[in-house]
Design an enzyme around this catalytic site. Structure first.
Site, short mmCIF file in Angstrom:
data_model
loop_
_atom_site.label_atom_id
_atom_site.label_comp_id
_atom_site.label_asym_id
_atom_site.label_seq_id
_atom_site.Cartn_x
_atom_site.Cartn_y
_atom_site.Cartn_z
N ASN A 10 -18.83 -39.32 -22.12
CA ASN A 10 -18.17 -38.63 -21.01
C ASN A 10 -18.34 -37.11 -21.07
O ASN A 10 -18.33 -36.46 -20.02
CB ASN A 10 -16.68 -39.00 -21.04
CG ASN A 10 -15.83 -37.99 -20.31
OD1 ASN A 10 -15.72 -38.02 -19.08
ND2 ASN A 10 -15.23 -37.06 -21.04
N ALA A 12 -30.21 -32.35 -12.63
CA ALA A 12 -31.30 -32.86 -13.48
C ALA A 12 -30.71 -33.65 -14.64
O ALA A 12 -31.20 -34.73 -14.99
CB ALA A 12 -32.15 -31.70 -13.99
N GLY A 64 -15.87 -36.10 -25.41
CA GLY A 64 -15.14 -35.23 -24.47
C GLY A 64 -13.79 -35.82 -24.09
O GLY A 64 -13.33 -35.64 -22.96
N TYR A 81 -27.43 -29.19 -13.59
CA TYR A 81 -26.47 -30.30 -13.69
C TYR A 81 -27.04 -31.59 -13.09
O TYR A 81 -26.96 -32.66 -13.67
CB TYR A 81 -25.18 -29.89 -12.98
CG TYR A 81 -24.03 -30.86 -13.07
CD1 TYR A 81 -23.32 -31.00 -14.26
CD2 TYR A 81 -23.61 -31.60 -11.96
CE1 TYR A 81 -22.24 -31.87 -14.35
CE2 TYR A 81 -22.53 -32.46 -12.04
CZ TYR A 81 -21.85 -32.59 -13.23
OH TYR A 81 -20.78 -33.46 -13.31
N ILE A 124 -13.12 -35.04 -8.80
CA ILE A 124 -11.95 -35.49 -9.56
C ILE A 124 -11.17 -34.27 -10.03
O ILE A 124 -11.76 -33.28 -10.48
CB ILE A 124 -12.39 -36.33 -10.80
CG1 ILE A 124 -13.37 -37.46 -10.43
CG2 ILE A 124 -11.16 -36.88 -11.54
CD1 ILE A 124 -12.81 -38.58 -9.59
N SER A 180 -22.67 -38.45 -12.49
CA SER A 180 -21.93 -37.74 -11.44
C SER A 180 -22.54 -38.13 -10.10
O SER A 180 -23.75 -38.39 -10.03
CB SER A 180 -22.07 -36.23 -11.61
OG SER A 180 -21.62 -35.56 -10.44
N ASP A 224 -19.98 -31.79 -31.79
CA ASP A 224 -20.72 -31.21 -30.67
C ASP A 224 -21.87 -32.16 -30.38
O ASP A 224 -22.81 -32.27 -31.18
CB ASP A 224 -21.23 -29.82 -31.07
CG ASP A 224 -22.12 -29.19 -30.00
OD1 ASP A 224 -22.43 -29.86 -28.98
OD2 ASP A 224 -22.52 -28.03 -30.18
N SER A 274 -10.84 -35.08 -25.13
CA SER A 274 -9.66 -34.22 -25.36
C SER A 274 -8.95 -33.81 -24.08
O SER A 274 -7.77 -33.49 -24.09
CB SER A 274 -10.06 -32.96 -26.12
OG SER A 274 -10.45 -33.31 -27.41
N LYS A 304 -27.71 -35.14 -14.82
CA LYS A 304 -26.98 -36.34 -14.41
C LYS A 304 -27.93 -37.41 -13.84
O LYS A 304 -27.68 -38.61 -13.97
CB LYS A 304 -25.88 -35.98 -13.40
CG LYS A 304 -24.77 -35.13 -14.00
CD LYS A 304 -24.02 -35.87 -15.11
CE LYS A 304 -22.84 -35.10 -15.65
NZ LYS A 304 -22.09 -35.82 -16.69
N1 LIG Z 1 -14.29 -33.51 -12.57
C1 LIG Z 1 -15.19 -33.93 -11.66
O1 LIG Z 1 -15.00 -33.75 -10.44
C2 LIG Z 1 -16.43 -34.63 -12.10
C3 LIG Z 1 -17.28 -35.15 -11.11
C4 LIG Z 1 -18.43 -35.81 -11.49
C5 LIG Z 1 -18.72 -35.98 -12.84
N2 LIG Z 1 -17.89 -35.47 -13.78
C6 LIG Z 1 -18.27 -35.67 -15.18
O2 LIG Z 1 -17.20 -36.26 -15.88
C7 LIG Z 1 -17.23 -35.81 -17.24
C8 LIG Z 1 -15.87 -35.22 -17.62
O3 LIG Z 1 -15.61 -34.15 -16.74
P1 LIG Z 1 -14.19 -33.42 -16.69
O4 LIG Z 1 -14.00 -32.97 -15.31
O5 LIG Z 1 -13.13 -34.24 -17.34
O6 LIG Z 1 -14.53 -32.13 -17.60
P2 LIG Z 1 -13.55 -31.24 -18.50
O7 LIG Z 1 -14.21 -29.91 -18.61
O8 LIG Z 1 -12.17 -31.29 -17.98
O9 LIG Z 1 -13.60 -31.98 -19.93
C9 LIG Z 1 -14.81 -32.09 -20.62
C10 LIG Z 1 -14.54 -32.41 -22.09
O10 LIG Z 1 -15.82 -32.43 -22.77
C11 LIG Z 1 -15.72 -31.66 -23.96
N3 LIG Z 1 -17.04 -31.13 -24.32
C12 LIG Z 1 -17.75 -30.16 -23.69
N4 LIG Z 1 -18.88 -29.92 -24.33
C13 LIG Z 1 -18.92 -30.78 -25.40
C14 LIG Z 1 -19.86 -31.00 -26.44
N5 LIG Z 1 -20.98 -30.28 -26.54
N6 LIG Z 1 -19.59 -31.96 -27.35
C15 LIG Z 1 -18.44 -32.67 -27.28
N7 LIG Z 1 -17.51 -32.49 -26.32
C16 LIG Z 1 -17.76 -31.55 -25.39
C17 LIG Z 1 -14.72 -30.56 -23.61
O11 LIG Z 1 -14.18 -29.96 -24.79
C18 LIG Z 1 -13.70 -31.33 -22.79
O12 LIG Z 1 -12.71 -31.94 -23.60
C19 LIG Z 1 -18.37 -34.82 -17.34
O13 LIG Z 1 -19.53 -35.46 -17.82
C20 LIG Z 1 -18.58 -34.38 -15.92
O14 LIG Z 1 -19.89 -33.94 -15.66
C21 LIG Z 1 -16.76 -34.80 -13.45
#
Ligand SMILES: NC(=O)c1ccc[n+]([C@@H]2O[C@H](COP(=O)([O-])OP(=O)(O)OC[C@H]3O[C@@H](n4cnc5c(N)ncnc54)[C@H](O)[C@@H]3O)[C@@H](O)[C@H]2O)c1
Length: 239
Positions: free
Chosen positions: A77, A144, A10, A142, A175, A129, A50, A12, A146
């Site tokens: 991630n 479950a 993830g 979610y 974030i 998370s 994926d 990107s 995490k």
């Molecule tokens: N943003 C927040 O507030 C927050 C808080 C707690 C935890 N998180 C966790 O941090 C991580 C990143 O979150 P984010 O906010 O940057 O999310 P985001 O949606 O901005 O980015 C997620 C990335 O994961 C990729 N992705 C999704 N499904 C995929 C798959 N099946 N295989 C490969 N890649 C895949 C997406 O293409 C994207 O590039 C996640 O695990 C999320 O649960 C985020």
């Protein structure tokens, strides 16, 4: 290749992108494994993967083994949300979230563990998370997934410790990323209000914690869950 090899799922966009950029600064060759190609390609390499598809995961690690022969760091991630109260949540949304967040992380860890165990070194960081604690309504799927990552991280630390592999997790709070930019203003206000530090974290806050957990400085730390959440895991400041 002499350079240290790292994989960021993830990577990107959002937090993953920031982690990938930090790892490049830390001197790693970074392979971003994502379903979407990065818009700006600052990573060293990209593999379409994926993580919820075992064939994709096996083929990714086959490629890494063949091309580099080793892997030093894995950051799991990639993650998704599909929020709803349980009575309204389609079963498919439970399956989808658990398949990507938990099963995907497990499958990535499984394939990485084979290589890291053989080479007797490695660092794995799983992104959980703050929600793993179970204090968000509408996130039964979610949470479950995490909380599952927390359990997984602790067991893998036990299994891999004697092979020189450290496994830790980072539990982010709120974030600013594309994932949270989809939340309504009202929800965002509520979340910020509940936060002791009254602010939204930046992707770099998570990348900094990951950078520490993959460095030599954390060699005696394993099986730990580091909350990077402005204090929100301590409690809510609404009352
Ligand atoms: N943003 C927040 O507030 C927050 C808080 C707690 C935890 N998180 C966790 O941090 C991580 C990143 O979150 P984010 O906010 O940057 O999310 P985001 O949606 O901005 O980015 C997620 C990335 O994961 C990729 N992705 C999704 N499904 C995929 C798959 N099946 N295989 C490969 N890649 C895949 C997406 O293409 C994207 O590039 C996640 O695990 C999320 O649960 C985020």
């Amino acid at each position: 290749m002499d350079r240290k090899i790292s994989v960021v799922t993830g990577g990107s966009k959002g937090i993953g992108k920031s982690i990938a950029e930090q790892l490049i600064k830390d001197g790693y060759f970074v392979i971003v494994a994502d379903v979407d190609e990065p818009a700006t390609t600052k990573s060293s390499g990209f593999v379409s993967c994926d993580i919820s598809n075992y064939d994709d995961v096996v083929s990714l690690f086959g490629l890494l083994r063949k091309k580099y022969g080793h892997i030093d760091v894995l950051v799991n991630n990639a993650g998704i949300i599909r929020d709803n109260m349980i009575w309204n949540m389609p079963k498919d949304d439970f399956d989808f979230v658990v398949d990507v967040n938990l099963k995907g992380t497990w499958m990535m860890c499984k394939e990485a563990a084979k290589i890291m165990r053989e080479q007797k070194s490695g660092k794995i960081v799983n992104i959980s998370s703050r929600a793993w604690l179970g204090n968000n309504r509408g996130q039964s799927n979610y949470t479950a997934s995490k909380a599952g990552i927390v359990g997984l991280t602790r067991v893998l630390a036990l299994e891999l410790g004697k092979y020189g592999v450290n496994v830790n997790a980072v539990a982010p709070g709120l974030i600013d990323t594309p994932l949270t930019q989809g939340l309504t203003e009202e929800v965002m206000k509520g979340l910020i209000n509940a936060q002791p530090t009254k602010k939204v974290g930046k992707p770099e806050d998570i990348a900094n914690a990951v950078s520490f957990l993959i460095s030599e400085k954390s060699n005696f730390i394993t099986g730990q869950i580091i909350h990077v959440d402005g204090g929100r895991s301590i409690g809510s400041t609404i009352f």
